[in-house]
Enzyme design. Sequence first.
Site, PDB file in Angstrom:
ATOM      1  N   HIS A 113       0.841  -1.199   0.000  1.00 41.91           N
ATOM      2  CA  HIS A 113       0.000   0.000   0.000  1.00 41.91           C
ATOM      3  C   HIS A 113       0.879   1.252   0.000  1.00 41.91           C
ATOM      4  CE1 HIS A 113      -3.568   2.381   1.524  1.00 41.91           C
ATOM      5  NE2 HIS A 113      -2.598   3.111   2.041  1.00 41.91           N
ATOM      6  N   GLU A 114       1.901   1.256   0.839  1.00 42.52           N
ATOM      7  CA  GLU A 114       2.772   2.437   0.937  1.00 42.52           C
ATOM      8  C   GLU A 114       3.627   2.611  -0.323  1.00 42.52           C
ATOM      9  OE1 GLU A 114       2.219   4.582   3.127  1.00 42.52           O
ATOM     10  OE2 GLU A 114       0.982   3.394   4.471  1.00 42.52           O
TER      11      GLU A 114
ATOM     12  N   HIS B 112       1.523   4.318  -2.918  1.00 46.21           N
ATOM     13  CA  HIS B 112       1.403   5.774  -2.731  1.00 46.21           C
ATOM     14  C   HIS B 112       2.588   6.488  -3.393  1.00 46.21           C
ATOM     15  CE1 HIS B 112      -2.094   6.458  -0.274  1.00 46.21           C
ATOM     16  NE2 HIS B 112      -1.654   5.805   0.780  1.00 46.21           N
TER      17      HIS B 112
HETATM   18 ZN   LIG Z   1      -2.574   5.182   2.614  1.00 41.29          ZN
END
Ligand SMILES: [Zn+2]
Length: 273
Positions: free
Chosen positions: A134-135, A138
């Site tokens: 997830h990171e 980003h």
């Molecule tokens: Zn996030």
Amino acid sequence: MHPKAGGRRSVKAAALAAALSLGVAGCAYNEELGRNQLMFGVGEDSMAEAGSAAWQDIKEQQTISRDSRYTERLNRVAPRLLRASGEDPAEWEYLVFEDPTLNAFALPGKKIGIHTGIMDIMQNDAQLAAVVGHEIAHVEYNHAGERSSQNLLAQLGLVGTSIALGSRCGDNPRAGTDCSQNAQQLAQVLGVGAMYGLILPYSRKHELEADAGGVRYMARAGYDASEALEFWTRMAQASANQERPAEFASTHPATETRIENLRREIAQLGQGT
Ligand SMILES: [Zn+2]
């Protein structure tokens, strides 16, 4: 330059440097996201510089965990996921910080921080992979750059005329005084905007995109992507029980939306649940 308390100065300086490299404006089509991204005033290099300065501050102000229960898992999972997402792990920094809150974050400049609080609710490597993936997403999707662009435009009230302003400054070498005045004004706004831009919560849209990207990286790295569902369910429970403050959860989309989105993505990966 206004001298400010301690570590924030370097972030501000980096943000200011970022502002001085103005001239990029408009929209960029992101193929993986299948949508246009607003990119105004802040180049990716400048965002990386600001991100690295913020990371330096965080490392000075917070305690980096040396507990092997955490570090071994992160050192196993992060490189594997980074390679799967086409990145060179040697270019990235990832650390566990001693902090009981349920939180994790990514900064432009290829930095990832995971709190011990969120590490504690993970049952296996795949669940950490859900968070790290997830990171990474980003950062890969330049969400921070897009958010800074949005903040900057919102503050200047220039949403409708961004491209005109950008091209006047960026493309015309004779723009002269007009342009440098604009640049100074933008630098002031960006000094605030970019600094907070790095720590403000992402929009719900960015969160769901990061979730989708994260499970794709998980699958490519050979993790069971359905562990992402398990992880976010555990996050919701931990937040609901108020075992710990849950910043990560409170700034993120409602669990049902998130789980539904993840299910759809995982089904498309053919790993289905
Ligand atoms: Zn996030």
